[in-house]
Design a protein around this motif. Structure first.
Motif, PDB file in Angstrom:
ATOM      1  N   VAL A  55      36.242 -15.828  25.027  1.00  0.00           N
ATOM      2  CA  VAL A  55      35.851 -17.237  25.061  1.00  0.00           C
ATOM      3  C   VAL A  55      34.501 -17.403  25.762  1.00  0.00           C
ATOM      4  N   THR A  59      50.336 -23.476  23.061  1.00  0.00           N
ATOM      5  CA  THR A  59      49.312 -24.138  22.273  1.00  0.00           C
ATOM      6  C   THR A  59      48.660 -23.150  21.308  1.00  0.00           C
ATOM      7  N   THR A  60      48.080 -23.689  20.246  1.00  0.00           N
ATOM      8  CA  THR A  60      47.328 -22.842  19.308  1.00  0.00           C
ATOM      9  C   THR A  60      45.931 -22.535  19.852  1.00  0.00           C
ATOM     10  N   GLU A  61      45.464 -23.347  20.787  1.00  0.00           N
ATOM     11  CA  GLU A  61      44.141 -23.105  21.369  1.00  0.00           C
ATOM     12  C   GLU A  61      44.127 -21.743  22.071  1.00  0.00           C
ATOM     13  N   ASN A  62      43.163 -20.927  21.709  1.00  0.00           N
ATOM     14  CA  ASN A  62      43.025 -19.575  22.256  1.00  0.00           C
ATOM     15  C   ASN A  62      44.269 -18.714  22.022  1.00  0.00           C
ATOM     16  N   ASP A  63      45.068 -19.124  21.035  1.00  0.00           N
ATOM     17  CA  ASP A  63      46.237 -18.352  20.582  1.00  0.00           C
ATOM     18  C   ASP A  63      47.234 -18.043  21.692  1.00  0.00           C
ATOM     19  N   GLN A  90      40.765 -14.405  16.197  1.00  0.00           N
ATOM     20  CA  GLN A  90      42.164 -14.770  16.341  1.00  0.00           C
ATOM     21  C   GLN A  90      42.955 -13.599  16.918  1.00  0.00           C
TER      22      GLN A  90
END
Length: 426
Positions: A279, A358-362, A289
């Motif tokens: 990130v 969360t899907t954010e940053n897997d 991903q």
């Protein structure tokens, strides 16, 4: 004369009491030293904030934050133990505890930990810090190994994207990395500067154990068919398929990131916490991903060596130290520590936190793997550090590079390795 003698004796007694207080300060206040190995800015901040919160609500038990380092921590702790200067509360990893536990340097936590903490952390995690009949650390942070992939590259190639529900097999993974390779680009880059932990932990997916304990508790190395699956895959990717970069075999995980960002590698197997570096360092617009590691006969199972909190056997305030650990690892606090380190908590309640799904940053992909994490094969093996450094590391490095074959790898791991382990089991 008698009065002066009594006053002198009283003064001497008070002086001796002050010298042997073992961390006590004026007014009966206890001081505990907590050595933390947190190093990422967010993690250090979370630890320091929690220490401040403890001190604000516990005026009679002050915790002093001591910043340690993962570099050379084993030797540093050994020196502090033998010198009688060990911190009361010790942050380490479970695969570093065996020699300290068997050597009598760490306190058995069995009767010190509250029922809440014992029940919140699954038994499979407690097994990572259990040696003989005692528990010598509280496992609190863990991370699976995952595949970090160039999402655009995989989409363009039209390959099936694996999920925790339907991962790639090792054979499928090999075929896909071959399909993604060519024109100076590689399907995967294996950063195997420290090859032993990655090999042993990922080999659990195919049923590999490597270390086998007999009825007397003695451990021997047997490199069988199940142990071969993962290392043979890497060896063939590098030396037969040319789908894995040979130059990254001696690299650490961070060393592979520039090539990954530059489009040289489609995927890199890394610890889940590397997402933070990605990130921070990825070029703007870089699409990446997280994918689950390949699965074998035992599915997504893989070994882990969680980060742990232990108490020094020499600490005069074990009960207070255990109370601080309980505070530090309350579900909400465990989540704060996990988010700070970009890792997963071991606690059942903490793992339910929405921030970890969360899907954010897997985050959700990693959290889905938590139930598949098991004690690393070498956790309770005495002499493992020497076996790893002197035997296994050079043997695996030579095998992966193609310098030796599978038969010689097996011979060195078993024959040379068992000679090392035997010295610790006399």
């Amino acid at each position: 004369m008698r009065t002066r003698l009594l006053l002198g004796c009283l003064a001497l007694m008070l002086l001796l009491a002050g010298c042997t207080g073992g961390g006590d300060s004026a007014g009966g206040r206890i001081t505990l030293r907590f050595q933390s190995l947190a190093w990422q800015e967010e993690s250090v901040q979370a630890n320091e904030e929690l220490v401040k919160e403890w001190n604000a609500s516990h005026p009679n038990v002050k915790v002093e934050y001591v910043q340690g380092s993962w570099d050379g921590v084993h030797d540093q702790l050994l020196t502090s133990f033998e010198g009688g200067e060990a911190p009361d509360i010790i942050h380490d990893a479970s695969d570093d505890l065996a020699d300290f536990a068997y050597g009598g340097y760490l306190a058995d936590l069995t009767g010190l930990l509250p029922a809440r903490l014992k029940s919140d952390i699954p038994q499979r995690s407690w097994e990572t810090a259990t040696f003989g009949d005692g528990i010598y650390g509280v496992p609190f942070l863990q991370e699976p190994r995952v595949l970090v992939a160039n999402a655009k590259w995989l989409k363009q190639a039209g390959v099936r994207i694996p999920t925790p529900e339907r991962p790639w097999s090792w054979a499928e993974f090999r075929k896909i990395t071959e399909r993604l390779s060519g024109d100076g680009r590689y399907g995967v880059a294996w950063p195997l500067k420290e090859p032993v932990s990655a090999t042993l932990n990922l080999s659990l997916s195919s049923g590999g154990q490597l270390f086998h304990r007999d009825a007397d508790g003695n451990v021997t190395v047997r490199f069988g068919a199940a142990d071969e699956v993962m290392p043979r895959t890497v060896h063939d990717q590098v030396n037969a398929d040319r789908s894995a970069s040979p130059t990254t075999l001696g690299s650490g995980g961070s060393d592979t990131l520039p090539g990954f960002f530059g489009g040289r590698y489609a995927m890199v197997p890394l610890g889940f916490s590397y997402r933070q570096q990605i990130v921070q360092q990825a070029p703007k617009g870089f699409d990446w991903q997280v994918l689950p590691a390949p699965a074998g006969a035992d599915g997504l199972t893989q070994g882990v060596s969680p980060q742990t909190l232990s108490i020094a056997e020499d600490s005069p305030h074990k009960r207070e130290a255990a109370e601080f650990i309980d505070f530090l690892l309350r579900p909400d606090n465990m989540v704060r520590l996990a988010l700070g380190d970009w890792m997963l908590p071991t606690g059942t309640e903490a793992l339910k936190d929405p921030a970890l799904h969360t899907t954010e940053n897997d985050w959700a992909t990693g959290t889905a793997l938590a139930a598949h994490l098991r004690s690393a094969p070498a956790q309770s093996v005495r002499g493992y550090p020497e076996w790893k450094d002197k035997i296994a590391t050079p043997a695996f490095q030579e095998y992966y590079s193609g310098a030796i074959g599978l038969d010689e790898l097996r011979e060195r791991l078993e024959e040379d390795g068992n000679l090392v382990l035997a010295r610790y089991q006399r």
